[in-house]
Structures are given as C-alpha cells and as structure tokens.
Design a protein around this motif. Structure first.
Motif, PDB file in Angstrom:
ATOM      1  N   GLY A 150     101.438  34.404  81.829  1.00  0.00           N
ATOM      2  CA  GLY A 150     101.736  33.810  80.517  1.00  0.00           C
ATOM      3  C   GLY A 150     102.608  32.576  80.670  1.00  0.00           C
ATOM      4  N   LEU A 151     101.926  31.431  80.962  1.00  0.00           N
ATOM      5  CA  LEU A 151     102.689  30.189  81.189  1.00  0.00           C
ATOM      6  C   LEU A 151     102.851  29.445  79.860  1.00  0.00           C
ATOM      7  N   GLY A 152     103.620  30.051  78.954  1.00  0.00           N
ATOM      8  CA  GLY A 152     103.899  29.410  77.666  1.00  0.00           C
ATOM      9  C   GLY A 152     105.235  28.699  77.732  1.00  0.00           C
ATOM     10  N   ARG A 153     105.914  28.685  76.582  1.00  0.00           N
ATOM     11  CA  ARG A 153     107.214  27.983  76.545  1.00  0.00           C
ATOM     12  C   ARG A 153     108.189  28.575  77.550  1.00  0.00           C
ATOM     13  N   ILE A 154     108.339  29.912  77.516  1.00  0.00           N
ATOM     14  CA  ILE A 154     109.296  30.558  78.421  1.00  0.00           C
ATOM     15  C   ILE A 154     108.782  30.496  79.861  1.00  0.00           C
ATOM     16  N   GLY A 155     107.504  30.762  80.038  1.00  0.00           N
ATOM     17  CA  GLY A 155     106.925  30.724  81.388  1.00  0.00           C
ATOM     18  C   GLY A 155     107.148  29.368  82.054  1.00  0.00           C
ATOM     19  N   GLY A 173      96.661  33.273  82.798  1.00  0.00           N
ATOM     20  CA  GLY A 173      96.674  33.282  81.333  1.00  0.00           C
ATOM     21  C   GLY A 173      95.226  33.238  80.904  1.00  0.00           C
ATOM     22  N   ARG A 174      95.001  33.097  79.618  1.00  0.00           N
ATOM     23  CA  ARG A 174      93.618  33.110  79.176  1.00  0.00           C
ATOM     24  C   ARG A 174      92.875  31.842  79.572  1.00  0.00           C
ATOM     25  N   ASN A 175      93.657  30.745  79.772  1.00  0.00           N
ATOM     26  CA  ASN A 175      93.042  29.470  80.123  1.00  0.00           C
ATOM     27  C   ASN A 175      93.900  28.710  81.130  1.00  0.00           C
ATOM     28  N   VAL A 199     106.479  38.656  84.192  1.00  0.00           N
ATOM     29  CA  VAL A 199     105.726  38.882  82.956  1.00  0.00           C
ATOM     30  C   VAL A 199     106.364  38.062  81.833  1.00  0.00           C
ATOM     31  N   ALA A 200     105.596  37.119  81.267  1.00  0.00           N
ATOM     32  CA  ALA A 200     106.133  36.233  80.221  1.00  0.00           C
ATOM     33  C   ALA A 200     105.114  35.970  79.117  1.00  0.00           C
ATOM     34  N   CYS A 201     104.143  36.895  78.956  1.00  0.00           N
ATOM     35  CA  CYS A 201     103.132  36.723  77.910  1.00  0.00           C
ATOM     36  C   CYS A 201     103.517  37.544  76.679  1.00  0.00           C
ATOM     37  N   PRO A 202     102.846  37.373  75.541  1.00  0.00           N
ATOM     38  CA  PRO A 202     103.193  38.178  74.361  1.00  0.00           C
ATOM     39  C   PRO A 202     102.838  39.652  74.541  1.00  0.00           C
ATOM     40  N   GLY A 203     103.536  40.521  73.782  1.00  0.00           N
ATOM     41  CA  GLY A 203     103.162  41.932  73.711  1.00  0.00           C
ATOM     42  C   GLY A 203     102.026  42.106  72.707  1.00  0.00           C
ATOM     43  N   ASN A 227     110.137  41.639  84.420  1.00  0.00           N
ATOM     44  CA  ASN A 227     109.599  41.640  83.050  1.00  0.00           C
ATOM     45  C   ASN A 227     110.679  41.206  82.061  1.00  0.00           C
ATOM     46  N   ILE A 228     110.450  40.035  81.446  1.00  0.00           N
ATOM     47  CA  ILE A 228     111.369  39.560  80.396  1.00  0.00           C
ATOM     48  C   ILE A 228     110.609  39.448  79.065  1.00  0.00           C
ATOM     49  N   ALA A 229     109.382  39.976  79.005  1.00  0.00           N
ATOM     50  CA  ALA A 229     108.556  39.752  77.807  1.00  0.00           C
ATOM     51  C   ALA A 229     108.607  40.954  76.855  1.00  0.00           C
ATOM     52  N   ARG A 230     107.784  41.966  77.117  1.00  0.00           N
ATOM     53  CA  ARG A 230     107.784  43.179  76.295  1.00  0.00           C
ATOM     54  C   ARG A 230     107.487  44.380  77.193  1.00  0.00           C
ATOM     55  N   GLY A 231     108.134  45.504  76.892  1.00  0.00           N
ATOM     56  CA  GLY A 231     107.910  46.719  77.674  1.00  0.00           C
ATOM     57  C   GLY A 231     106.465  47.189  77.614  1.00  0.00           C
ATOM     58  N   LEU A 253     114.106  44.300  85.225  1.00  0.00           N
ATOM     59  CA  LEU A 253     113.541  44.536  83.892  1.00  0.00           C
ATOM     60  C   LEU A 253     114.560  44.260  82.789  1.00  0.00           C
ATOM     61  N   ASP A 254     114.155  43.461  81.813  1.00  0.00           N
ATOM     62  CA  ASP A 254     114.999  43.236  80.626  1.00  0.00           C
ATOM     63  C   ASP A 254     114.449  43.990  79.422  1.00  0.00           C
ATOM     64  N   VAL A 255     113.199  44.448  79.523  1.00  0.00           N
ATOM     65  CA  VAL A 255     112.519  45.074  78.375  1.00  0.00           C
ATOM     66  C   VAL A 255     111.809  46.347  78.822  1.00  0.00           C
ATOM     67  N   PRO A 276     119.831  45.278  79.330  1.00  0.00           N
ATOM     68  CA  PRO A 276     119.547  45.860  78.000  1.00  0.00           C
ATOM     69  C   PRO A 276     118.951  44.850  77.012  1.00  0.00           C
ATOM     70  N   HIS A 277     117.776  44.296  77.317  1.00  0.00           N
ATOM     71  CA  HIS A 277     117.076  43.345  76.449  1.00  0.00           C
ATOM     72  C   HIS A 277     118.025  42.225  75.970  1.00  0.00           C
ATOM     73  N   VAL A 278     118.513  41.456  76.925  1.00  0.00           N
ATOM     74  CA  VAL A 278     119.495  40.403  76.605  1.00  0.00           C
ATOM     75  C   VAL A 278     118.913  38.998  76.742  1.00  0.00           C
ATOM     76  N   GLY A 279     117.565  38.906  76.777  1.00  0.00           N
ATOM     77  CA  GLY A 279     116.930  37.596  76.975  1.00  0.00           C
ATOM     78  C   GLY A 279     117.521  36.492  76.116  1.00  0.00           C
ATOM     79  N   SER A 280     117.669  36.758  74.821  1.00  0.00           N
ATOM     80  CA  SER A 280     118.143  35.703  73.913  1.00  0.00           C
ATOM     81  C   SER A 280     119.563  35.977  73.425  1.00  0.00           C
TER      82      SER A 280
HETATM   83  P1  NAP Z   1     104.258  31.350  74.077  1.00  0.00           P
HETATM   84  O1  NAP Z   1     104.759  29.958  74.190  1.00  0.00           O
HETATM   85  O2  NAP Z   1     103.308  31.688  72.992  1.00  0.00           O
HETATM   86  O3  NAP Z   1     103.607  31.708  75.492  1.00  0.00           O
HETATM   87  C1  NAP Z   1     102.847  32.846  75.732  1.00  0.00           C
HETATM   88  C2  NAP Z   1     101.914  32.584  76.906  1.00  0.00           C
HETATM   89  O4  NAP Z   1     101.195  33.783  77.189  1.00  0.00           O
HETATM   90  C3  NAP Z   1     100.897  31.495  76.642  1.00  0.00           C
HETATM   91  O5  NAP Z   1     100.988  30.555  77.686  1.00  0.00           O
HETATM   92  C4  NAP Z   1      99.542  32.182  76.673  1.00  0.00           C
HETATM   93  O6  NAP Z   1      98.679  31.366  77.433  1.00  0.00           O
HETATM   94  C5  NAP Z   1      99.813  33.486  77.390  1.00  0.00           C
HETATM   95  N1  NAP Z   1      99.011  34.579  76.850  1.00  0.00           N
HETATM   96  C6  NAP Z   1      98.776  34.883  75.554  1.00  0.00           C
HETATM   97  N2  NAP Z   1      97.978  35.957  75.460  1.00  0.00           N
HETATM   98  C7  NAP Z   1      97.715  36.346  76.717  1.00  0.00           C
HETATM   99  C8  NAP Z   1      96.927  37.384  77.256  1.00  0.00           C
HETATM  100  N3  NAP Z   1      96.245  38.239  76.454  1.00  0.00           N
HETATM  101  N4  NAP Z   1      96.876  37.503  78.604  1.00  0.00           N
HETATM  102  C9  NAP Z   1      97.548  36.632  79.392  1.00  0.00           C
HETATM  103  N5  NAP Z   1      98.294  35.623  78.932  1.00  0.00           N
HETATM  104  C10 NAP Z   1      98.369  35.476  77.605  1.00  0.00           C
HETATM  105  O7  NAP Z   1     105.456  32.360  73.941  1.00  0.00           O
HETATM  106  P2  NAP Z   1     106.934  32.229  74.554  1.00  0.00           P
HETATM  107  O8  NAP Z   1     107.819  31.574  73.571  1.00  0.00           O
HETATM  108  O9  NAP Z   1     106.841  31.689  75.936  1.00  0.00           O
HETATM  109  O10 NAP Z   1     107.335  33.781  74.581  1.00  0.00           O
HETATM  110  C11 NAP Z   1     106.617  34.697  75.400  1.00  0.00           C
HETATM  111  C12 NAP Z   1     107.010  36.127  75.087  1.00  0.00           C
HETATM  112  O11 NAP Z   1     108.323  36.386  75.572  1.00  0.00           O
HETATM  113  C13 NAP Z   1     107.112  36.474  73.598  1.00  0.00           C
HETATM  114  O12 NAP Z   1     105.855  36.773  73.035  1.00  0.00           O
HETATM  115  C14 NAP Z   1     108.050  37.664  73.594  1.00  0.00           C
HETATM  116  O13 NAP Z   1     107.311  38.873  73.665  1.00  0.00           O
HETATM  117  C15 NAP Z   1     108.851  37.500  74.882  1.00  0.00           C
HETATM  118  N6  NAP Z   1     110.277  37.265  74.587  1.00  0.00           N
HETATM  119  C16 NAP Z   1     111.204  38.097  75.144  1.00  0.00           C
HETATM  120  C17 NAP Z   1     112.557  37.883  74.880  1.00  0.00           C
HETATM  121  C18 NAP Z   1     113.636  38.754  75.469  1.00  0.00           C
HETATM  122  O14 NAP Z   1     114.698  38.877  74.840  1.00  0.00           O
HETATM  123  N7  NAP Z   1     113.472  39.339  76.626  1.00  0.00           N
HETATM  124  C19 NAP Z   1     112.951  36.835  74.044  1.00  0.00           C
HETATM  125  C20 NAP Z   1     111.966  36.000  73.523  1.00  0.00           C
HETATM  126  C21 NAP Z   1     110.625  36.219  73.803  1.00  0.00           C
HETATM  127  P3  NAP Z   1      97.110  31.328  77.155  1.00  0.00           P
HETATM  128  O15 NAP Z   1      96.966  31.029  75.683  1.00  0.00           O
HETATM  129  O16 NAP Z   1      96.568  30.284  78.047  1.00  0.00           O
HETATM  130  O17 NAP Z   1      96.624  32.692  77.526  1.00  0.00           O
END
Ligand code: NAP
Length: 314
Positions: A150-155, A173-175, A199-203, A227-231, A253-255, A276-280
């Motif tokens: 999941g190479l999004g904003r956080i990735g 990721g998907r693309n 792990v940095a993709c959505p739950g 894992n900093i995304a979702r458990g 693990l954060d989540v 303990p889920h302290v990402g933000s």
């Molecule tokens: P984002 O910018 O939307 O990035 C998500 C990335 O995941 C996108 O690059 C997307 O790429 C990829 N993705 C989406 N669906 C996928 C799938 N089914 N399989 C594989 N990759 C997939 O989101 P973000 O702001 O980086 O945040 C990511 C996640 O971090 C959040 O959804 C949240 O769950 C978690 N988070 C955790 C904390 C914490 O406190 N630990 C805090 C904030 C966020 P593609 O579209 O190319 O697949």
C-alpha cells in the motif's frame, strides 16, 4: 438553527468542545439509553461523527432518515458501510494527510526497534544485565530491502524515511505507480523479496487477512512484519504461529485485530515489539485531525456546501 449531529465515539475535548459550540450534539457513545436517544432525536440528525476505529452498523444509519454526512476522526473508511452510504447518497469524509508524517515515523521506529533490537537492549540495560555480559549483535539495516503493502500517502512517507537510511524499497498495490521504487505485482512475491514487510494499505473487507500464513511463509526467517495500518489486514493467529515456530524473524505492531486486547503469546515473545496504536498520537496531529474533522462538517453545512476540504468517498 444549529444542525443536529450524533457522536458515536469518545472525542477529545479539543474536537468535542468546538463541535458543541456550533452543533446540537447528541452523544450516542455515552448515552445510557441508546434506543431512547434515537427515538427522540433520530429524525432531526443530519451529521454523524465517528472515530477511525468505530464500526457504524447500517441499523444505526437506518434510524437517521435525514442523515447527510459522516465525518470520520481518523484515516480510512473501514468502519463505514461504504456500499450502503453510496446507495443512500451519504457523504463520507475523513482526516488524511495531516497524520502521514507521524504514522510513517512509527513505522520507521518499529523497523529500528525490531531490526536493531533496541527494545530488547533497553530492557537489558534497565535490568542490570550489562554489568554481567555484552549485548548480542543485531542486524545492519542499510542495504536491506523494505517491502511496502500500500504505497499511498503513508507508504510513500515510509519509503522516503527508509531510503534516507540507505535501505531499498519495493512495493505492491492494486496498480503500479510512477515512483522510483520496484513494483512487485503480488503480495507473496513481495514478501519473498524483502527483509521487512510493512503493511500500510487500508483495512476493510478487501484486505481482510491478506497477510496470511502463505505470505508469512514467503517472508520467511529473514523477514520481519511491520503493521501500522489495521489489525484486520493480518491473520493474527497465523502470525503468532509463524513467530512461535521461528518461521519469520520478528514483528513490530502498532495495530491489532481486537484492540486494546492483545493475544497473550504476542506479549510473551522477545522477537515482537508492540505499540498501543500510537501512529497519529501526537498533540499536534490529533489537534490537526480534530480541526479537519470539524472543518469537513462546517464545509458541508456552510452556506455554499463547498466540498473543497472534503476527502470524499471514492
Ligand atoms: P492512502 O493514501 O489511501 O493509501 C493507501 C494505499 O493502499 C494506496 O496506495 C493504495 O494503492 C493501496 N491499496 C488500497 N487498497 C488496496 C488493496 N486492496 N490491496 C493492496 N493495496 C491497496 O491511505 P494512507 O493515508 O496512506 O493511509 C493508509 C492506512 O493507514 C489507512 O487506511 C489506515 O488504515 C492506516 N492508518 C493507521 C494509523 C495508525 O494510527 N496506526 C493512522 C492513520 C492511518 P492502490 O490504489 O494502487 O492499490
């Protein structure tokens, strides 16, 4: 007249107080008689505020016939019934971007804490062990490969940080994207190719348990799971089994699947670092998230109904 909103999660005062100043807030989270609250006020409620980890059932939304918008205090929509909201035309907003740096810092910290054993050696000094023997050697991080699911904003913010430490980056990721990192089309092949799988993709339903026993087997004894995304994205029993068998090197693990409850075996293993889920969880970021959560509501209920501040449901 102030719009009525329903609050379904515990909110910090720096968000709740400004909301109370501008909205008629109905505290569903605290309400001792939830059905009574809905019976008395459900028909007038136009907005809903929930936390990032809150699960909103459709039965609750059914009791709010005039609902227009859900504002999530957090990133991600995994607790929101997305298809239902689309079908009903409900707006859904969240608070991305403002927390990106903090969450990426936590991923970097977990790589350092697991790879260099910093938690272990901290305990070693505190317990007086250093008086008796030298600490064990750990792993050089520069030159190692980090795989980002999941190479999004956080990735991307994680990638920047680990590149600065001399590490290599691959992602899935998907693309594929226009980025200077190696794209590996499937998760199992990514796991096989890297030293740290982050792990940095959505739950949510699309990613539930995708880090499963097979992926962990591919990550292997050379590999650490972060894992900093979702458990929900990691099959937790499979992870515990892999760690106990020494099939993977460690985990940071954060989540977790059922926060704040942590399976006892995770707490008992030296190869695991738990947060303990302290990402933000910094004052600055939580304030910015609160401001954005309210700004999204204000934008919707403001005169122009402008959505410029809103990260709308995709
Ligand atoms: P984002 O910018 O939307 O990035 C998500 C990335 O995941 C996108 O690059 C997307 O790429 C990829 N993705 C989406 N669906 C996928 C799938 N089914 N399989 C594989 N990759 C997939 O989101 P973000 O702001 O980086 O945040 C990511 C996640 O971090 C959040 O959804 C949240 O769950 C978690 N988070 C955790 C904390 C914490 O406190 N630990 C805090 C904030 C966020 P593609 O579209 O190319 O697949």
């Amino acid at each position: 007249m102030q719009p009525d909103i329903i609050v379904t999660a515990p909110l910090p005062p720096f968000l709740y107080d400004p909301l109370k100043a501008d909205y008629r807030c109905h505290d569903y989270y605290q309400a001792p008689d939830k059905p009574g609250l809905l019976a008395a006020n459900g028909a007038t409620i136009r907005g809903l505020v929930q936390g990032g980890g809150t699960v909103t059932p459709t039965t609750l939304l059914d009791a709010l016939p005039r609902l227009e918008i859900i504002s999530v205090f957090g990133v991600g929509y995994d607790g929101v019934p997305v298809a239902y909201c689309k079908q009903r035309g409900l707006k859904v907003t969240n608070t991305p971007d403002v927390l990106t740096d903090d969450v990426a810092d936590v991923a970097l910290a977990l790589i350092l804490m697991t790879g260099r054993g910093f938690v272990r050696v901290n305990r070693f000094v505190h317990s007086g062990e250093w008086e008796k023997r030298n600490p064990e050697l750990t792993t050089k991080l520069a030159g190692r490969k980090v795989g980002i699911l999941g190479l999004g904003r956080i990735g991307k913010a994680i990638a920047q940080r680990v590149v600065a430490m001399g590490m290599k980056v691959a992602y899935t990721g998907r693309n594929p994207q226009q980025v200077p990192y190696e794209y590996i089309g499937d998760l199992k092949s990514l796991a096989a190719a890297v030293d740290f799988l982050v792990v940095a993709c959505p739950g949510g339903p699309a990613t539930r348990n995708i880090v499963n026993a097979e992926v962990l087997a591919a990550l292997g004894r050379k590999g650490t799971l972060i894992n900093i995304a979702r458990g929900s994205i990691v099959d937790e029993p499979a992870l515990i089994e892999a760690l106990q068998a020494g099939a993977i090197k460690g985990a940071g693990l954060d989540v977790f699947a059922d926060e704040p409850h942590i399976p006892a075996p995770l707490g008992a293993m030296d190869s695991v670092v738990l947060l303990p889920h302290v990402g933000s969880a910094t004052r600055e970021t939580r304030q910015a998230m609160g401001d954005l959560c309210k700004a999204n509501l204000d934008a919707w209920f403001g005169e122009k109904k402008t959505l410029t501040l809103i990260a709308e449901l995709e």
